[in-house]
Design a protein around this motif. Structure first.
Motif, PDB file in Angstrom:
ATOM      1  N   UNK A  34       1.020  -1.348   0.027  1.00  0.00           N
ATOM      2  CA  UNK A  34      -0.045  -0.037  -0.085  1.00  0.00           C
ATOM      3  C   UNK A  34       0.855   1.433  -0.186  1.00  0.00           C
ATOM      4  N   UNK A  35       1.805   1.355   0.800  1.00  0.00           N
ATOM      5  CA  UNK A  35       2.870   2.453   0.879  1.00  0.00           C
ATOM      6  C   UNK A  35       3.436   2.688  -0.288  1.00  0.00           C
ATOM      7  N   UNK A  36       3.993   1.538  -1.036  1.00  0.00           N
ATOM      8  CA  UNK A  36       4.871   1.937  -2.362  1.00  0.00           C
ATOM      9  C   UNK A  36       3.676   2.387  -3.458  1.00  0.00           C
ATOM     10  N   UNK A  37       2.385   1.707  -3.411  1.00  0.00           N
ATOM     11  CA  UNK A  37       1.453   2.187  -4.543  1.00  0.00           C
ATOM     12  C   UNK A  37       1.048   3.479  -4.330  1.00  0.00           C
ATOM     13  N   UNK A  38       0.885   4.144  -3.109  1.00  0.00           N
ATOM     14  CA  UNK A  38       0.631   5.497  -2.521  1.00  0.00           C
ATOM     15  C   UNK A  38       1.794   6.479  -3.059  1.00  0.00           C
ATOM     16  N   UNK A  39       2.957   5.958  -2.898  1.00  0.00           N
ATOM     17  CA  UNK A  39       4.200   6.746  -3.288  1.00  0.00           C
ATOM     18  C   UNK A  39       4.212   6.868  -4.678  1.00  0.00           C
ATOM     19  N   UNK A  40       3.922   5.930  -5.351  1.00  0.00           N
ATOM     20  CA  UNK A  40       4.206   5.785  -6.832  1.00  0.00           C
ATOM     21  C   UNK A  40       3.175   6.784  -7.485  1.00  0.00           C
ATOM     22  N   UNK A 107       5.509  17.793  -0.181  1.00  0.00           N
ATOM     23  CA  UNK A 107       5.437  17.437   1.054  1.00  0.00           C
ATOM     24  C   UNK A 107       4.500  16.168   1.269  1.00  0.00           C
ATOM     25  N   UNK A 108       3.698  15.938   0.266  1.00  0.00           N
ATOM     26  CA  UNK A 108       2.879  14.861   0.686  1.00  0.00           C
ATOM     27  C   UNK A 108       3.585  13.573   0.066  1.00  0.00           C
ATOM     28  N   UNK A 109       4.464  13.828  -1.395  1.00  0.00           N
ATOM     29  CA  UNK A 109       5.299  12.877  -1.624  1.00  0.00           C
ATOM     30  C   UNK A 109       6.264  12.341  -0.727  1.00  0.00           C
ATOM     31  N   UNK A 110       6.829  13.394   0.036  1.00  0.00           N
ATOM     32  CA  UNK A 110       7.849  13.156   0.862  1.00  0.00           C
ATOM     33  C   UNK A 110       7.459  12.257   1.910  1.00  0.00           C
ATOM     34  N   UNK A 111       6.462  12.727   2.377  1.00  0.00           N
ATOM     35  CA  UNK A 111       5.815  11.912   3.494  1.00  0.00           C
ATOM     36  C   UNK A 111       5.510  10.587   3.276  1.00  0.00           C
ATOM     37  N   UNK A 112       4.938  10.163   2.199  1.00  0.00           N
ATOM     38  CA  UNK A 112       4.544   8.810   1.533  1.00  0.00           C
ATOM     39  C   UNK A 112       6.031   8.046   1.251  1.00  0.00           C
ATOM     40  N   UNK A 113       7.030   8.627   0.843  1.00  0.00           N
ATOM     41  CA  UNK A 113       8.375   8.107   0.585  1.00  0.00           C
ATOM     42  C   UNK A 113       8.760   7.523   1.990  1.00  0.00           C
TER      43      UNK A 113
END
Length: 207
Positions: A34-40, A107-113
């Motif tokens: 899930x975390x990888x999909x969100x980051x992608x 910031x949202x991308x960095x948070x997901x990463x």
């Protein structure tokens, strides 16, 4: 009788411990996907060339995560090194974007990463979190003593009576050991979420 009560308590406690850790590992495997999909998906909001590079790295990251299914995450060093190397590249890209384009989207991308990297560390810790060897040694010693004394006190010395108790204990202990070793044996952590993610990302990149 007292020995069999003791071994029952030991096996019950250890089975509960191993089962809880097994379900934790399975839950973390789903969280990882899930975390990888969100980051992608959030990487699609980055400016070029970081967008394409980050998404390519994430597809490679999924392939590296799938390699970890055949062994313990903490011992498969080549796949671990590959995963961590990709994480470092992704973080370098994120830092480069943040230098000239600091906004809520970045910031949202960095948070997901960051969450993706955290889940990675949690999965490693979960794979290392196993039943202590002292508990295994205690179970084996008490089981041997209980089975031996049971054999001495049996009125009927038939082969069935002599084998039944040790065989039952051995089967239950084998089940616990199987639960406690997610990379081996018959009971393994399902990787369907990561497999679906891999297929989805490959299909998306081919369009």
């Amino acid at each position: 009788d007292g020995l069999f009560v003791l071994i029952s308590l030991l096996i019950g406690f250890t089975l509960s411990l191993a089962a809880n850790r097994y379900f934790d590992r399975r839950s973390l495997a789903v969280q990882d996907a899930i975390s990888i999909r969100t980051t992608y998906h959030r990487a699609a909001t980055l400016p070029q060339p970081y967008r394409e590079h980050s998404q390519t790295l994430l597809r490679e990251y999924v392939a590296a995560r799938r390699e970890l299914t055949s062994a313990y995450l903490s011992t498969d060093k080549p796949a671990l090194d590959r995963s961590q190397g990709i994480q470092n590249q992704l973080w370098t890209d994120a830092a480069a974007v943040a230098e000239f384009d600091r906004n809520d989207i970045t910031g949202g991308y960095i948070s997901s990463l960051n969450e993706m990297i955290d889940v990675h560390e949690k999965r490693i810790a979960a794979s290392e979190n196993r039943v202590p060897l002292t508990i295994w040694a205690l179970i084996i010693c008490v089981s041997l003593i209980a089975a031996f004394t049971r054999g001495l006190t049996l009125m009927s010395r038939s082969r069935f009576n002599l084998v039944l108790v040790p065989l039952t204990i051995a089967v239950v202990v084998a089940l616990i050991a199987d639960l406690d070793t997610p990379g081996r044996g018959f009971i393994r952590i399902e990787q369907k979420a990561m497999q679906r993610l891999d297929a989805d990302l490959k299909a998306e990149s081919s369009h």
